[in-house]
Design an enzyme around this catalytic site. Structure first.
Site, mmCIF file in Angstrom:
data_model
loop_
_atom_site.group_PDB
_atom_site.id
_atom_site.type_symbol
_atom_site.label_atom_id
_atom_site.label_comp_id
_atom_site.label_asym_id
_atom_site.label_seq_id
_atom_site.Cartn_x
_atom_site.Cartn_y
_atom_site.Cartn_z
ATOM 1 N N ILE A 150 -5.561 -57.565 9.972
ATOM 2 C CA ILE A 150 -5.481 -56.354 9.163
ATOM 3 C C ILE A 150 -4.840 -56.651 7.813
ATOM 4 O O ILE A 150 -3.873 -57.398 7.728
ATOM 5 C CB ILE A 150 -4.608 -55.288 9.874
ATOM 6 C CG1 ILE A 150 -5.165 -54.992 11.256
ATOM 7 C CG2 ILE A 150 -4.525 -54.017 9.042
ATOM 8 C CD1 ILE A 150 -4.156 -54.366 12.198
ATOM 9 N N CYS A 151 -5.414 -56.047 6.776
ATOM 10 C CA CYS A 151 -4.808 -56.174 5.448
ATOM 11 C C CYS A 151 -4.174 -54.835 5.085
ATOM 12 O O CYS A 151 -4.860 -53.916 4.687
ATOM 13 C CB CYS A 151 -5.886 -56.555 4.440
ATOM 14 S SG CYS A 151 -5.287 -56.699 2.779
ATOM 15 N N LEU A 152 -2.861 -54.738 5.271
ATOM 16 C CA LEU A 152 -2.171 -53.477 4.972
ATOM 17 C C LEU A 152 -0.769 -53.792 4.474
ATOM 18 O O LEU A 152 -0.017 -54.512 5.141
ATOM 19 C CB LEU A 152 -2.121 -52.611 6.247
ATOM 20 C CG LEU A 152 -1.519 -51.218 6.087
ATOM 21 C CD1 LEU A 152 -2.366 -50.351 5.170
ATOM 22 C CD2 LEU A 152 -1.372 -50.530 7.446
ATOM 23 N N ASN B 218 -11.019 -53.617 5.301
ATOM 24 C CA ASN B 218 -9.677 -54.178 5.332
ATOM 25 C C ASN B 218 -9.307 -54.788 6.683
ATOM 26 O O ASN B 218 -8.149 -55.120 6.918
ATOM 27 C CB ASN B 218 -8.647 -53.103 4.959
ATOM 28 C CG ASN B 218 -8.974 -52.461 3.633
ATOM 29 O OD1 ASN B 218 -9.533 -51.370 3.588
ATOM 30 N ND2 ASN B 218 -8.702 -53.167 2.554
#
Ligand SMILES: [Zn+2]
Ligand SMILES: [Zn+2]
Ligand SMILES: [Zn+2]
Ligand SMILES: [Zn+2]
Ligand SMILES: [Zn+2]
Ligand SMILES: [Zn+2]
Ligand SMILES: [Zn+2]
Lengths: 506, 196
Positions: free
Chosen positions: B89-91, B81
């Site tokens: 960042i993938c959040l 991620n």
């Protein structure tokens, strides 16, 4: 079965008399006049629709809000939240109420009805700004989450500026509750009256933007109206500004073409790839003077106007001595079945496209000419209405005839791209047998011809110089205009019906 | 406008228990701009990131905390991620699931949790995600290798580096944070310190 239908409708058509006898004429006249008065009588593909102006938007919205508020016993904010979530479909809300029950219906839309009644007396700590605030400087939403007013305001401002203000959620993590619109309005308007106004506008516009049965009129410059349809959303509508458009794709009205056909056709006309294709497939440059030379069938020896002979297959200069299969003293061996077939296919496709495009274009051109006619004709009407020697004062039949003329001319014009796709031997290869296709095509072309004939007739009569002719002649013309209008309408309707029965997804 | 008082409180609050939480936040390069911060996460135990210290660049938009902070890994990290190229960042909580009631500390803790429990179905780095799903042992060894190579400040010699830089006349706090932000590379730290 479809075949039988075709036979039936095809014979219907033959039996029908499009040139009415005098006795029938009066009855038709009355019918047509009646029809022209009633805006809701439209040909097929024209669903019943109504125009919502800026002024009536609020009232239209109120009506739906009222229904939901009354039936569910909720306040305006909750009614609006429900309606926005369920795309202003009141009936669906009532349906879902049965299916899901009140609690799920509400929670999925972000409506929370619990409200704590504890009145706070001590100060509270806002967990966003970490400040201690007095209870009256903080606000609790329906979900029970309480934050200070400054933080709420900051949150609302960011959301309104992001354009997300129609559904502002509570600030607590993972809380789905939609903030009360009156709280938003009250807090934001303290320091940002402009944003509060924007918020109200967004709420109002939700009625159109979150609504499947209402769309903004796409006119340029924009008229600001919206159109609501009842029933089938795949239809064409007309705004009071004059814009006629397809409710599904928001392009100009394009019946009898489907949205996809119309899109394909516009692209095809735009990139003229066919023409380019034609030049490359059908001509070769002369090896001597380099002019493009085309091959008009026959053998592979072509002769340029400059007199140079050359081999069509490889483009090399040759002598003229040749037989069908070879050219004296020349061997290239580039001939293949495949190449010839490709050339022939490309040629066939192009001719087909040109056939339909030429007719399409011709009617578009007439349409443009007739559009300029409108003013001339209106001037003529004005002159005639003021003519003392004439008793005829009502020329509304001319204006109505013009409306029919424009619309049917467009349908006629667009029926060519429709036919181009509908009767292509590739697109519907699997849906129709060649025989079926031929039958359908013949029927369609027959209708096209009749429509064209009557449109030209209507166009001719509308161009009459009413000023210069006797009252008897005017009455005669009126009879013809009204009669032909009815026929044209009927034919457009038939074409629409035809299209719907022939519809196979493109 | 940026809520300065909240950010200041957040910094104090976050750094109070940094030994326990394993996350901390400093002003970026020791400057006074509260809208540009540097976060630090220690790699979670029993993950391939254990033992590493990960630096995160934090930028606060003017609407913070009503708009989410922008975070990006500075330390190179091998994770489904997190982009192996640029640290993006993938959040969800850094995007539409942000709530003003969350803090920088909770966001960093979420990143730490993300290091422990990747979500390869919603990847930021397709290559890493694919490896994670198809060849988990290889993923673990690559992630571990990256942690060794990029996320370990060679604590050996760090004090000497601090000493040398302090002797050049830079304040110790600044020296430490700068060294940290460049993972202990003395030359890079000096460059940064000199460029102010
Ligand atoms: Zn607050
Ligand atoms: Zn809430
Ligand atoms: Zn309009
Ligand atoms: Zn359409
Ligand atoms: Zn030539
Ligand atoms: Zn020949
Ligand atoms: Zn040749």
């Amino acid at each position: 079965m479809a075949l039988d239908d075709d036979y039936a409708s095809s014979s219907d058509l033959e039996e029908e008399d499009y040139y009415l006898s005098d006795q029938e004429e009066d009855a038709v006249e009355e019918d047509v006049l009646h029809g022209l008065e009633d805006d809701h009588i439209e040909e097929c593909r024209w669903s019943e629709s109504s125009v919502i102006t800026k002024e009536s938007l609020l009232a239209a919205q109120r009506e739906d809000l009222r229904k939901v508020m009354d039936l569910l016993a909720v306040n305006e904010h909750h009614a609006r939240t429900l309606l926005m979530h369920y795309r202003w479909d009141v009936e669906r809300i009532f349906e879902l109420l049965d299916q899901k029950g009140r609690d799920r219906l509400f929670s999925e839309a972000g409506v929370t009805l619990h409200k704590s009644n504890i009145s706070l007396t001590v100060t509270v700590t806002c967990i966003i700004c970490f400040e201690e605030v007095s209870p009256h400087a903080s606000t609790e939403m329906d979900c029970g989450h309480r934050f200070c007013n400054d933080c709420w305001t900051g949150h609302f401002i960011v959301k309104i500026n992001e354009g997300l203000s129609r559904r502002i959620k509570c600030m607590a993590p993972k809380c789905n509750t939609i903030c009360d619109e009156s709280v938003v309005r009250a807090l934001v308007s303290v320091d940002h009256p402009d944003l509060a106004e924007k918020f109200d506008r967004y709420l109002l516009e939700s009625y159109i933007e979150d609504n499947n049965t209402v769309k903004w009129c796409p006119s340029v410059p924009n008229c600001g109206n919206a159109i609501r349809v009842k029933g089938d959303a795949i239809c064409e509508v007309e705004c009071t500004c004059g814009m006629q458009f397809c409710f599904a794709c928001l392009q100009e009205a394009h019946s009898p073409c489907s949205c996809l056909m119309w899109d394909l056709w516009m692209k095809k006309c735009r990139d003229e790839s066919e023409t380019v294709n034609w030049i490359t497939v059908n001509t070769k440059p002369c090896p001597k003077c380099h002019k493009p030379v085309d091959k008009n069938g026959g053998c592979n020896l072509v002769v340029c106007i400059c007199g140079q002979a050359f081999c069509w297959l490889c483009g090399a200069a040759t002598g003229r001595e040749h037989t069908w299969s070879n050219i004296n003293g020349h061997s290239c061996g580039r001939f293949t079945e495949d190449q010839t077939k490709r050339t022939e296919d490309a040629r066939k496709n192009l001719y087909r496209y040109m056939h339909y495009h030429n007719r399409y274009k011709a009617h578009i051109d007439s349409m443009k000419q007739e559009a300029t006619l409108k003013e001339t004709i209106q001037a003529k009407i004005a002159a005639s209405e003021n003519k003392d020697s004439s008793k005829i004062k009502d020329y509304s039949w001319v204006t109505n005839g013009l409306v029919r003329l424009f619309r049917s001319r467009r349908v006629l014009s667009y029926s060519y791209p429709f036919a181009y796709y509908m009767f292509s031997d590739e697109i519907f290869k699997d849906e129709m047998t060649p025989m079926e296709r031929e039958l359908r095509q013949n029927l369609f072309e027959e209708q096209q011809q009749q429509l064209e004939f009557n449109i030209e007739k209507l166009s001719g009569d509308l161009e009459t110089n009413f000023h210069d002719i006797s009252d008897e002649k005017i009455i005669e013309t009126m009879g013809r205009v009204i009669n032909t209008s009815a026929i044209v309408d009927g034919l457009c309707k038939k074409m629409g019906l035809f299209v719907i029965t022939a519809y196979i997804g493109i | 406008m940026l809520d300065v008082s909240r950010v200041q409180k957040e910094l104090v609050e976050c750094n109070r228990d940094k030994q326990i939480s394993g996350v901390s936040i400093l002003l970026h390069d020791g400057s006074h701009d509260l809208s540009h911060l540097t976060g630090s996460i220690s790699g979670p135990v029993s993950s391939p990131y254990e033992g590493g210290t990960f630096t995160i660049d934090i930028r606060l938009p003017s609407g913070y905390p009503f708009e989410p902070p922008k975070m990006q890994f500075v330390t190179k990290v091998w994770h489904p991620n997190i982009s192996s190229q640029n640290g993006a960042i993938c959040l969800d909580i850094l995007k539409d699931q942000w709530s003003p009631a969350l803090t920088l500390k909770t966001a960093l803790l979420s990143l730490q949790a993300l290091l422990s429990a990747p979500a390869p179905d919603d990847p930021q780095d397709a290559v890493v995600a694919q490896q994670y799903l198809r060849d988990y042992p290889k993923f673990v060894s690559t992630a571990r290798h990256w942690t060794e190579a990029f996320a370990k400040i060679t604590s050996l010699g760090i004090e000497e580096k601090v000493q040398r830089l302090v002797e050049m006349g830079f304040p110790e706090d600044l020296v430490r944070s700068t060294l940290k932000s460049v993972n202990g590379d003395e030359n890079l730290a000096l460059e940064k310190l000199c460029s102010g």
